[in-house]
Every structure is written in structure tokens, then in C-alpha cells.
Write an enzyme that holds these catalytic residues in place. Sequence first.
Site, PDB file in Angstrom:
ATOM      1  N   PHE A 140       2.699  -1.313   3.720  1.00  0.00           N
ATOM      2  CA  PHE A 140       1.905  -0.212   3.162  1.00  0.00           C
ATOM      3  C   PHE A 140       1.044  -0.771   2.047  1.00  0.00           C
ATOM      4  O   PHE A 140       1.552  -1.355   1.085  1.00  0.00           O
ATOM      5  CB  PHE A 140       2.785   0.910   2.616  1.00  0.00           C
ATOM      6  CG  PHE A 140       1.970   2.089   2.123  1.00  0.00           C
ATOM      7  CD1 PHE A 140       1.496   3.031   3.010  1.00  0.00           C
ATOM      8  CD2 PHE A 140       1.649   2.209   0.782  1.00  0.00           C
ATOM      9  CE1 PHE A 140       0.724   4.100   2.578  1.00  0.00           C
ATOM     10  CE2 PHE A 140       0.876   3.274   0.334  1.00  0.00           C
ATOM     11  CZ  PHE A 140       0.414   4.222   1.225  1.00  0.00           C
ATOM     12  N   ASP A 225       0.917  -8.282  -2.464  1.00  0.00           N
ATOM     13  CA  ASP A 225       0.774  -6.905  -2.926  1.00  0.00           C
ATOM     14  C   ASP A 225       2.039  -6.550  -3.703  1.00  0.00           C
ATOM     15  O   ASP A 225       3.082  -6.235  -3.126  1.00  0.00           O
ATOM     16  CB  ASP A 225       0.589  -5.988  -1.706  1.00  0.00           C
ATOM     17  CG  ASP A 225       0.545  -4.508  -2.068  1.00  0.00           C
ATOM     18  OD1 ASP A 225       0.887  -4.153  -3.214  1.00  0.00           O
ATOM     19  OD2 ASP A 225       0.202  -3.697  -1.192  1.00  0.00           O
ATOM     20  N   LYS A 254       0.859   0.831 -10.260  1.00  0.00           N
ATOM     21  CA  LYS A 254       2.030   1.639 -10.571  1.00  0.00           C
ATOM     22  C   LYS A 254       2.554   1.472 -12.000  1.00  0.00           C
ATOM     23  O   LYS A 254       2.142   2.178 -12.904  1.00  0.00           O
ATOM     24  CB  LYS A 254       3.119   1.402  -9.534  1.00  0.00           C
ATOM     25  CG  LYS A 254       2.772   2.013  -8.163  1.00  0.00           C
ATOM     26  CD  LYS A 254       3.942   1.998  -7.230  1.00  0.00           C
ATOM     27  CE  LYS A 254       3.615   2.607  -5.872  1.00  0.00           C
ATOM     28  NZ  LYS A 254       3.407   4.056  -5.896  1.00  0.00           N
TER      29      LYS A 254
END
Length: 400
Positions: A140, A225, A254
Amino acid sequence: MNTSAQWIAKADKYIMKTYGRYPLVPVRGEGCVLWDADGKRYLDFLAGVAVNNLGHCHPKVVAALQKQAAEMIHCSNYYHIPNQIELAELLCAHSFADKAFFCNSGAEANEAAIKLARKYAREKTGDAERYGIITAIASFHGRTMATISATGQEKVQKFFDPLLHGFTYVPFNDADALEAAVTPQTCAVMLEPIQGEGGVVVPSADYFRKVREICDRHGLLLIFDEVQVGIGRTGKLFAHEHFDAVPDIMTLAKALAGGAPIGAMLAKDEIAASFSPGTHGSTFGGNPLVTAAGVAAIRAVLEEGLLNRAEEMGEYLTGELERLKEKYSFITDVRGIGLMIGMELSVPAGDIVVKGLERGVLLNVAQDRVLRFVPPLVVTKQEVNEMIAVLDGILEEMTQ
């Protein structure tokens, strides 16, 4: 003040339904605890999906935001921004990287990485067809058109074709499959060190060492990532530090600014040089407000012993979940590193999240059958025990 029910009614009227929202209206947070509009207390083991690594409203982040908001909230990236420069220096000093680019989210950081990899490869090789990027099945990387194209999940891509051309998907943790997918058009490999949305999938110890060797052998860039797993969640500042492999490009978001919206892409000097003026940008990226929060958040992680705490509390939480695994036959696996932990079941886990919410504990499910535990790094044993007691009660009911 509106009640939770009143807020939810307004949301149903005015907010697009892009999320399957639970009937919860948080209005205040402190540490690992949230309170809703009706005053009910919740123990938070989702942490904004691994955003609130420092807990809710960490004093140093709050102070940095308050101070900066009174001085200057935003200015253009046509000018030099001291907080942005300081945050870039901190990140580069504690990583492989030489340069940073700032944006607003993980998806934007991954977009930047995709653009940089393609531009660098074409400039280095002179080959206009050198644009292919290999990613993993069940990965993702975001919700933009480029990042859903990079994401190896059909359910994320459905309805949005034609996708961005040039992505190839291979099984995660299979170095042979990855090498077999390399073609003359391939310019990069883009992987999460631990798959979060994919179900908290941890690769074998030597996987990324092999991936690094493949990239070196074929002249490919390695992009990590770390949007979800970075900034201390695994007990190291960056999750790839567990795997003896150094990337060429890394993306963050995040937890980077303690809850303020930010994204970052880090790269080595030679690669970063391909981003010349006008090739990429972001109006709000790295503005004074969010980078003030970022500096405070990174310093707190490094100075308050939170890397060791994530490791210690991760071991404790994993042990408690393993105890539940011994008790309930439908728990098939407990896995993770630090406070990035998944508990896989042989049955769907969605109802457990709903029942946890009813009992004041916020949980999360990934890939239908995996409970994902990503509490703040400041979580205490007492809070772990409280969550485990609630979870144990829910699981006990499932056996009846």
C-alpha cells in the site's frame, strides 16, 4: 456542545462517505487516551493509524505548534524556511540521506519518489524507456493515481483505471521473483520494510539484503516506503535498520510531526540532484508550522528514550498476545517488530474492532483477518494490560 449523535447526523449530511466511519466522535486526547463528545474514555491502540507515535498532544509538539502559530504559520517555498532546514538536517543526520523534500502526506512523498526515480534513471542512462518500478503484491503506497498504481491491491485500484503505466507487482519476501521481474525498462524497486495495510507482514531477515544486491547488480534504485513504520515504531528510527539494507530513497509521513500533516522524501545527493527547480514542488510542503512540529517530534523520539521503549513495550505486548494465542485456537499467528504488531485469526476480525469500541478500546483490522496493534510509543504496561483484558473478554465470547 453537540453530542456524538448530533455530530454524526451532521457528518451524514455534509461529509462524503469515503470512510467506513465508526460511531465515535473524539474531541480530546492525552497520551494513549481519547475522550469523545459525550465524555466517554477510549484507550487508543490505533494512534491515528501509526501517526500519534508520541501519544496525543505531546507537550513538546503542542508547545512548538503554539509558539510557531503565533509567529508565522505559512510562507512560500520560494523562500528559505528555518524550521524546514532544521528538520531536514535532523533527518539527514540520522539516516543514509543527504537531502530532503517536504510535502503534506505519505502519498505525496511516494509520488515524489516515483517522479525522482524515473527522472534520475532517464538522465543517468539516457534511455527514455527506463521508467518501470517493481512493487509488492499486497503493498500500500497511497490513494493518488500514481500511488494506487504502485499499490499491489486490486481492491484499491478498482474503478480507477487506466492506471499509471509502468508498475510490476511481485510477491513480498520473494527475492527470486523480484529479480525475475527485472527488465531493461526497470528503474527502481519500491517496498515497505514491513507491510502494514497488507496485514503486518514481516520479511525474512535476509530478504532486503538480497533485494539490495539485486538493485546494485541491475543498476536500480531501492525505495523504502517508511510512511507507516518509520519514526521509531519498530524500536529503531527507521524500520529498514533492522534488515541490513540501505535505500537510495526513503519516504516518511504519518508520525513525522507528531500528528501535524507532513510528508518527506529523503535521498542521496547524486539522486536528489535530479530534482532541479521546477521539476517538483508543494505549496504547503514543509511550511513553518508543520516543520516546527516535526523538529519537536523527532527530538522527542531521540531524546526521551522512545526507541528503547518501543522495543521493550513491543516485546511485552507481543508476549501478552502470544498468551492469547495459546488460549484461543482461532488465533493463527502473532508477528511484528517493536510496536508494529499483527495478530492473525482464522476468522474475520471486524466484529472484534466493533466490540472493542463499545468497551472503550480502539483497535484496527487489516486484510480482514489481522488485528493490527500500533499504539503510541509512550504506552504503559498498565494500558497494555487493560487492552488485553478487554480483548480477552471479546475473544472468550467468540468461543461460546
